[in-house]
Design an enzyme around this catalytic site. Structure first.
Site, PDB file in Angstrom:
ATOM      1  N   HIS A  13      47.237  39.201  33.142  1.00  0.00           N
ATOM      2  CA  HIS A  13      47.192  40.651  34.564  1.00  0.00           C
ATOM      3  C   HIS A  13      48.858  40.987  34.460  1.00  0.00           C
ATOM      4  CE1 HIS A  13      43.950  37.172  36.309  1.00  0.00           C
ATOM      5  NE2 HIS A  13      42.907  38.514  36.680  1.00  0.00           N
ATOM      6  N   SER A  50      40.897  33.073  35.107  1.00  0.00           N
ATOM      7  CA  SER A  50      41.178  33.054  36.468  1.00  0.00           C
ATOM      8  C   SER A  50      40.898  31.724  36.417  1.00  0.00           C
ATOM      9  CB  SER A  50      40.796  33.688  37.558  1.00  0.00           C
ATOM     10  OG  SER A  50      41.410  35.433  37.528  1.00  0.00           O
TER      11      SER A  50
HETATM   12  P1  AMP Z   1      39.735  40.014  36.407  1.00  0.00           P
HETATM   13  O1  AMP Z   1      41.193  40.062  37.790  1.00  0.00           O
HETATM   14  O2  AMP Z   1      39.682  39.054  35.551  1.00  0.00           O
HETATM   15  O3  AMP Z   1      38.334  40.895  36.553  1.00  0.00           O
HETATM   16  O4  AMP Z   1      40.330  40.842  34.989  1.00  0.00           O
HETATM   17  C1  AMP Z   1      41.262  41.995  35.521  1.00  0.00           C
HETATM   18  C2  AMP Z   1      41.791  42.628  34.203  1.00  0.00           C
HETATM   19  O5  AMP Z   1      42.420  41.982  33.517  1.00  0.00           O
HETATM   20  C3  AMP Z   1      40.495  42.904  32.998  1.00  0.00           C
HETATM   21  O6  AMP Z   1      40.263  44.206  32.332  1.00  0.00           O
HETATM   22  C4  AMP Z   1      40.400  41.421  31.938  1.00  0.00           C
HETATM   23  O7  AMP Z   1      40.075  42.172  30.877  1.00  0.00           O
HETATM   24  C5  AMP Z   1      42.420  41.192  32.463  1.00  0.00           C
HETATM   25  N1  AMP Z   1      42.389  40.187  31.766  1.00  0.00           N
HETATM   26  C6  AMP Z   1      41.952  38.625  32.107  1.00  0.00           C
HETATM   27  N2  AMP Z   1      42.551  37.623  31.840  1.00  0.00           N
HETATM   28  C7  AMP Z   1      43.158  38.055  30.536  1.00  0.00           C
HETATM   29  C8  AMP Z   1      44.140  37.797  29.453  1.00  0.00           C
HETATM   30  N3  AMP Z   1      43.786  36.452  29.448  1.00  0.00           N
HETATM   31  N4  AMP Z   1      44.792  38.720  28.383  1.00  0.00           N
HETATM   32  C9  AMP Z   1      44.503  40.005  28.904  1.00  0.00           C
HETATM   33  N5  AMP Z   1      43.707  40.448  30.301  1.00  0.00           N
HETATM   34  C10 AMP Z   1      43.603  39.705  30.357  1.00  0.00           C
END
Ligand code: AMP
Length: 281
Positions: A37, A186
């Site tokens: 993130h 997460s």
């Molecule tokens: P989430 O909180 O899982 O919904 O993710 C929020 C944003 O962070 C989304 O655009 C995800 O694709 C991005 N994201 C989550 N994990 C990663 C990671 N390991 N590398 C890059 N972006 C990430």
């Protein structure tokens, strides 16, 4: 950093910044922030005057109530990370604030949303389109940042932007990984120590498949990845598809796409892990 919990205040504050000629970047998240993130936030920080991060565990995109119930919620730690990353506005609303009434919109997301995650998690992408379209309407950012870890999600969001005529730029950001290659997520905190030790096999196998693919067909490469990962204790591949990176449709031959990408979902015990890799020619 301002913490805003009301939509009306968010709209007003962003509007004030825009009136002063400032550009606005939005990073939508579900919290439990990690370095993946933060990489999105860093990119947004570089490219915009004002960075807004939303932290909202969106119930409409969960097709599994248990997953929603157990999704990690760590607001205090998230705020600390956002402050350190230079976030201007953290938007942390309640479910009632975002959905004062149930959202009954059905988006016509088309073929990009029908395969892989779309097939395995009915309603998931419609829920993603609901929340992201609401956030885009509330913030009206110049740019919005998404991670390639959720590769298909980016294609779905681009489709939603086209359908809804949003005037903004979607920026995709590379996958951030732990030192052993495991894609940051997460959900990784839910892995037991033995599962955590084995989980890097996903990325290792995908990397090994790049070489394997040079002398094998798509079908053989898919089977290779599935067999290697299923041979690990506690791991079960839900799907491994090699698709075109724009249409998300599975391809039968390497020559069918200029940029094939392999998308995988693996159950590691109860934890569903997702990753992908690009097969450059
Ligand atoms: P989430 O909180 O899982 O919904 O993710 C929020 C944003 O962070 C989304 O655009 C995800 O694709 C991005 N994201 C989550 N994990 C990663 C990671 N390991 N590398 C890059 N972006 C990430």
């Amino acid at each position: 950093m301002e913490i805003i919990r009301e939509v009306a205040l968010l709209r007003r504050r962003v509007e004030e910044e825009k009136q002063c000629g400032r550009s606005v970047g939005l990073v939508p998240t579900m919290g439990a922030l990690h370095a993946g993130h933060v990489s999105l936030i860093d990119r947004a920080r570089k490219e915009n005057d004002i960075v807004v991060v939303s932290v909202f565990v969106n119930p409409t995109q969960f097709n599994n109530p248990e997953d929603l119930r157990t999704y990690p919620r760590t607001e205090e730690a998230d705020c600390e990370k956002m402050i350190n990353a230079g976030v201007d506005i953290a938007f942390i609303p309640s479910v009632e604030e975002v959905y004062p009434e149930p959202d009954t919109r059905e988006f016509n997301l088309g073929p990009v949303a029908e395969v892989m995650e779309g097939a395995m998690r009915p309603g998931h992408f419609n829920g993603v389109a609901q929340i992201v379209s609401k956030l885009f309407a509330m913030v009206q950012p110049h740019r919005a940042y998404f991670g390639e870890k959720d590769f298909q999600q980016i294609a779905v969001i681009r489709r939603m932007v086209q359908l809804e005529d949003f005037d903004l730029e979607i920026i995709d950001c590379p996958i951030m990984r732990e030192n052993d290659g495991l894609a940051m997520s997460s959900r990784n905190v839910r892995l037991t120590p033995s599962q955590r030790a084995i989980a890097p096999a996903i990325h290792k196998t995908l990397v090994a498949s790049l070489d394997f693919a040079k002398s094998h067909t798509i079908a053989e490469t898919k089977q290779y990845v599935i067999d290697e990962i299923n041979a690990q204790p506690e791991m079960e591949v839900e799907y491994y598809e090699i698709v075109d990176s724009l249409t998300m449709q599975p391809i039968a031959n390497w020559s069918d796409s200029d940029c094939p990408v392999g998308c995988i979902t693996v159950y590691c015990g109860q934890v569903r892990l997702i990753d992908n890799i690009k097969y450059t020619k």
